[in-house]
Write an enzyme that holds these catalytic residues in place. Sequence first.
Site, PDB file in Angstrom:
ATOM      1  N   ALA A 124      25.015  -7.439  44.279  1.00 37.79           N
ATOM      2  CA  ALA A 124      26.298  -6.818  44.623  1.00 37.79           C
ATOM      3  C   ALA A 124      27.343  -7.316  43.631  1.00 37.79           C
ATOM      4  O   ALA A 124      27.129  -8.328  42.957  1.00 37.79           O
ATOM      5  CB  ALA A 124      26.683  -7.231  46.039  1.00 37.79           C
ATOM      6  N   GLY A 155      21.409  -7.883  46.008  1.00 35.96           N
ATOM      7  CA  GLY A 155      21.449  -6.472  46.385  1.00 35.96           C
ATOM      8  C   GLY A 155      20.512  -5.631  45.533  1.00 35.96           C
ATOM      9  O   GLY A 155      19.989  -4.607  45.991  1.00 35.96           O
ATOM     10  N   GLU A 186      17.305  -5.884  47.067  1.00 36.19           N
ATOM     11  CA  GLU A 186      17.328  -5.126  48.335  1.00 36.19           C
ATOM     12  C   GLU A 186      17.109  -3.636  48.063  1.00 36.19           C
ATOM     13  O   GLU A 186      16.344  -2.965  48.766  1.00 36.19           O
ATOM     14  CB  GLU A 186      18.648  -5.390  49.072  1.00 36.19           C
ATOM     15  CG  GLU A 186      18.617  -6.786  49.711  1.00 36.19           C
ATOM     16  CD  GLU A 186      19.946  -7.271  50.241  1.00 36.19           C
ATOM     17  OE1 GLU A 186      20.971  -7.041  49.567  1.00 36.19           O
ATOM     18  OE2 GLU A 186      19.956  -7.889  51.314  1.00 36.19           O
ATOM     19  N   GLU A 188      21.863 -15.195  46.849  1.00 35.09           N
ATOM     20  CA  GLU A 188      23.081 -15.190  47.675  1.00 35.09           C
ATOM     21  C   GLU A 188      23.417 -16.577  48.205  1.00 35.09           C
ATOM     22  O   GLU A 188      24.575 -16.959  48.335  1.00 35.09           O
ATOM     23  CB  GLU A 188      22.912 -14.219  48.854  1.00 35.09           C
ATOM     24  CG  GLU A 188      22.994 -12.750  48.491  1.00 35.09           C
ATOM     25  CD  GLU A 188      21.670 -12.144  48.051  1.00 35.09           C
ATOM     26  OE1 GLU A 188      20.747 -12.920  47.689  1.00 35.09           O
ATOM     27  OE2 GLU A 188      21.542 -10.912  48.050  1.00 35.09           O
TER      28      GLU A 188
HETATM   29  C1  3H9 Z   1      24.589  -9.894  46.799  1.00 39.59           C
HETATM   30  O1  3H9 Z   1      23.878  -9.216  46.130  1.00 39.59           O
HETATM   31  C2  3H9 Z   1      24.843  -9.624  48.248  1.00 39.59           C
HETATM   32  C3  3H9 Z   1      23.924  -8.604  48.827  1.00 39.59           C
HETATM   33  O2  3H9 Z   1      22.788  -9.229  49.408  1.00 39.59           O
HETATM   34  C4  3H9 Z   1      24.503  -7.823  49.981  1.00 39.59           C
HETATM   35  C5  3H9 Z   1      25.868  -7.325  49.942  1.00 39.59           C
HETATM   36  C6  3H9 Z   1      26.217  -6.541  51.151  1.00 39.59           C
HETATM   37  N1  3H9 Z   1      28.954  -9.566  40.242  1.00 39.59           N
HETATM   38  O3  3H9 Z   1      25.914 -15.229  34.148  1.00 39.59           O
HETATM   39  P1  3H9 Z   1      26.302 -14.470  32.936  1.00 39.59           P
HETATM   40  C7  3H9 Z   1      29.254 -11.397  35.462  1.00 39.59           C
HETATM   41  S1  3H9 Z   1      25.429 -11.230  46.164  1.00 39.59           S
HETATM   42  C8  3H9 Z   1      29.976  -9.542  39.375  1.00 39.59           C
HETATM   43  O4  3H9 Z   1      27.122 -15.159  31.920  1.00 39.59           O
HETATM   44  P2  3H9 Z   1      23.571 -14.369  32.083  1.00 39.59           P
HETATM   45  C9  3H9 Z   1      29.602 -12.828  35.112  1.00 39.59           C
HETATM   46  O5  3H9 Z   1      30.718 -13.285  35.830  1.00 39.59           O
HETATM   47  C10 3H9 Z   1      25.014 -11.243  44.454  1.00 39.59           C
HETATM   48  N2  3H9 Z   1      29.921 -10.094  38.144  1.00 39.59           N
HETATM   49  O6  3H9 Z   1      25.045 -13.799  32.230  1.00 39.59           O
HETATM   50  C11 3H9 Z   1      29.864 -12.715  33.631  1.00 39.59           C
HETATM   51  O7  3H9 Z   1      31.165 -12.178  33.477  1.00 39.59           O
HETATM   52  P3  3H9 Z   1      32.079 -12.619  32.252  1.00 39.59           P
HETATM   53  C12 3H9 Z   1      23.668 -11.751  44.205  1.00 39.59           C
HETATM   54  C13 3H9 Z   1      28.778 -10.676  37.789  1.00 39.59           C
HETATM   55  O8  3H9 Z   1      22.860 -13.390  31.262  1.00 39.59           O
HETATM   56  C14 3H9 Z   1      28.851 -11.646  33.177  1.00 39.59           C
HETATM   57  O9  3H9 Z   1      28.507 -10.919  34.357  1.00 39.59           O
HETATM   58  N3  3H9 Z   1      23.436 -11.873  42.787  1.00 39.59           N
HETATM   59  C15 3H9 Z   1      27.678 -10.736  38.633  1.00 39.59           C
HETATM   60  O10 3H9 Z   1      23.607 -15.792  31.676  1.00 39.59           O
HETATM   61  C16 3H9 Z   1      27.609 -12.219  32.558  1.00 39.59           C
HETATM   62  O11 3H9 Z   1      27.060 -13.181  33.461  1.00 39.59           O
HETATM   63  C17 3H9 Z   1      23.776 -12.983  42.107  1.00 39.59           C
HETATM   64  O12 3H9 Z   1      24.234 -13.950  42.664  1.00 39.59           O
HETATM   65  C18 3H9 Z   1      27.786 -10.137  39.916  1.00 39.59           C
HETATM   66  N4  3H9 Z   1      26.777 -10.129  40.778  1.00 39.59           N
HETATM   67  O13 3H9 Z   1      22.950 -14.362  33.547  1.00 39.59           O
HETATM   68  C19 3H9 Z   1      23.496 -12.970  40.629  1.00 39.59           C
HETATM   69  N5  3H9 Z   1      26.688 -11.401  38.003  1.00 39.59           N
HETATM   70  O14 3H9 Z   1      31.340 -12.196  31.023  1.00 39.59           O
HETATM   71  C20 3H9 Z   1      24.636 -13.621  39.873  1.00 39.59           C
HETATM   72  C21 3H9 Z   1      27.148 -11.720  36.792  1.00 39.59           C
HETATM   73  O15 3H9 Z   1      33.355 -11.926  32.484  1.00 39.59           O
HETATM   74  N6  3H9 Z   1      24.460 -13.525  38.466  1.00 39.59           N
HETATM   75  N7  3H9 Z   1      28.412 -11.286  36.655  1.00 39.59           N
HETATM   76  O16 3H9 Z   1      32.187 -14.117  32.367  1.00 39.59           O
HETATM   77  C22 3H9 Z   1      23.645 -14.336  37.763  1.00 39.59           C
HETATM   78  O17 3H9 Z   1      22.951 -15.178  38.300  1.00 39.59           O
HETATM   79  C23 3H9 Z   1      23.643 -14.211  36.274  1.00 39.59           C
HETATM   80  O18 3H9 Z   1      24.823 -13.527  35.903  1.00 39.59           O
HETATM   81  C24 3H9 Z   1      22.435 -13.417  35.707  1.00 39.59           C
HETATM   82  C25 3H9 Z   1      22.662 -13.159  34.199  1.00 39.59           C
HETATM   83  C26 3H9 Z   1      21.162 -14.262  35.902  1.00 39.59           C
HETATM   84  C27 3H9 Z   1      22.274 -12.093  36.395  1.00 39.59           C
END
Ligand code: 3H9
Length: 718
Positions: free
Chosen positions: A60, A99, A102, A122
Amino acid sequence: MVDYSVNGSVAVLMVNNPPVNALGHAVRVGLKTGIERGAKDSRVRSIVIIGKGQTFPAGADIREFGKPSKEPWLTAVGNLIETCSKPVVAAIHGTCLGGGLEIALFSHYRIAVSSARVGFPEVTLGLLPGAGGTQRLSRLTGLPVAMEMISSGRHVPAKKAKEYGIIDEIVSGDLLKTALKFAQEVQSRPFKDRCLRYKVVPNADRVEEYASAALTQVKKKYKGFEAPVTCVQAVRSSAELSYEEGMKRERDLFLQLGQSGQSKAQQYAFFAERAVTKWQMPGGSYKTAKPLPVRSTAVIGGGTMGSGIAVCLLSAGLPVYLLEQNEKFLQSGVKLIENIMAGSVKLGKVSMETAKRAATLLKPTLSYDDIKDVDLVIEAVFENLDIKKEVFSKLDKICKPSAILCTNTSTIDIDRISSATSRPEKVVGTHFFAPAYHMKLLENIYGTKTSPEAVATVMKLGKTINKVPVLVKSCHGFLANRMNAPFGSEAIFLVEEGASPQEVDQVNEDFGMPMGPFKVRDLSGIDISWRINREVAKVLGTSITKETRFLGGNRYCGLNDDFYDKGRYGRKTGKGWYLYEKVGGKNAVADPEAEEIINSYRQRRGIVKRKITPQEIFERQFYSAINEGFRILEEGICNMPEEIDISWIYGFSYPKYRGGPMFYASQIGLQRVYDRICHYHETCPYSIHWVPNRLLKKLAENNVPFTQWANHVSKSKM
Ligand code: 3H9
């Protein structure tokens, strides 16, 4: 945000929301519209969902959390996918998380490339999967795997995910082409039994046993965190309730966690960790400066820190020359490295292959000549300016002109060290935290002459060796140790006045610090603090005696010296502030002899012991550090409060679920923090760290929101 196209009889929904294809509102609308369109499109017999660019949706959009939610919700989109009259295939690459997973679990089939990873992170944001993840994963994998995956947030590689039953097929070649072929093949198959909602949770009758094992694990592993426990409860309900009731239970628990302070703090920490990568300094920034390639390295000094640093470099596949002054020290350094590596392999933190490769990359040497061609050197010798200057003067003469010369000093101004060289622009601080191979913070420090190129190189190096690099401007103690100084001093003053070390430690541990300050002192060594105090006195042109009560005009407590005089250095001697079961032991118990030392110290100084409340203990340690944090911000030692908070989380294991000391201060309210600091300024004289900071006062008076603090910070780094 979601491109719709038709290829033969297959509709392709390509999510296009860089960089991670997060499932923000527009993507949810796009998926809903795409599924509805595909269902109606007479040409289409099956549908593929795929991500454009680097990944399948990684979850999400976290930026939407805390704002009013906008329909369609993710669950509604998922329901539409699952109940679609045509089979839906999720084609996965990159990181299919939260998400995103999901959505994949609502799809009827899941194929993935072998490099893909799936997971429910999450929990690391203080949440649980809120669109069916807790109810649907267990139907596929069984309860133990679902409980473990969801409460840990672990990213599971595609191969393992296939073993768990999450992925149907691992594919190679062009993912879209393969997905189109796969989607064609499944068109004629019935797929109702592929809908997870109709599956029963395997071994549901053993839920009690599984849940209690999982709870015991998570309570131990994630002490203080609320979300992991709630994750287990949510998965548990998948076995105890009907699918619909379970989904409702999950939603309730998701909302409950979302409103908790822990979740807000953990989400803040997520973005803070990314914000600190966007460093800037006079004359350059992450946008403009190019890192130099680092293909070979040298570490000067094979003591505890040097060996730990060498392990970090070796583990990342970098060749390391370990340089010592004599054979005995060199062999001891090599042994330390081997022991750390062996321990890490035993704990499963490092693979056997990595350890074997590391052994071939390590080059012990006694000769400076050997390191003349390396790209980067890290000096990790004794914390003494003269010795460090001598080392840097040698490095200057021997190393190639492009080499970056780093110092692992924990306090000394970089300019004083770089003055021993003819190339101060190449000199930069890389301050590791003990144990270097374990703690994630890398405090990088620039002096007045350090070039942005040198900074870019060590910021990149930090990432390469799996650290969290934070950039700060040089000053005595930099960021982390400058804030830790009042924090540690207050702990001793509290004991001087009447608290016991156990009481102080308990308050810290109840707050979520893994160890109280006295246990930390026993671990790092009372002899070390004794020596540091003497170095400080030397710099101030004075010395410490039994009668010393002030150092540099500031309050000084000699209790540490009394413990030192009795040979109680901490764990290494089996006794310090605590008593241990043996030399090098870990189990700290209160010791009447230690109490006696404290009592006689108080008597000698005419101090009447008083009862000190846990609140005072907490405020005096943490608020004095926060006051120093504002001073650091005001002076432009760092650019934003996030740099302070991330330093505490990764340098001192500050509980992530509280966000960091500056974020915590914003949650308490700056006016309250400021008032208490003023109170201690009056009641605890002779401590400069209680002089209320002007920036803090200004922000408190103007009620400036946390997100705006950085705008009030000195722009001297720009
Ligand atoms: C969820 O899904 C809830 C659901 O179950 C249900 C809902 C009802 N959203 O980390 P990076 C941005 S909760 C918004 O440097 P990498 C990040 O801030 C979510 N922004 O890249 C950064 O921005 P900026 C569950 C996001 O390649 C840019 O993207 N998912 C999100 O080293 C690059 O990120 C997670 O918790 C996001 N979800 O790593 C996954 N994710 O360039 C969280 C990233 O402005 N994300 N951004 O600084 C990660 O773990 C890593 O970003 C990922 C890539 C491994 C995906």
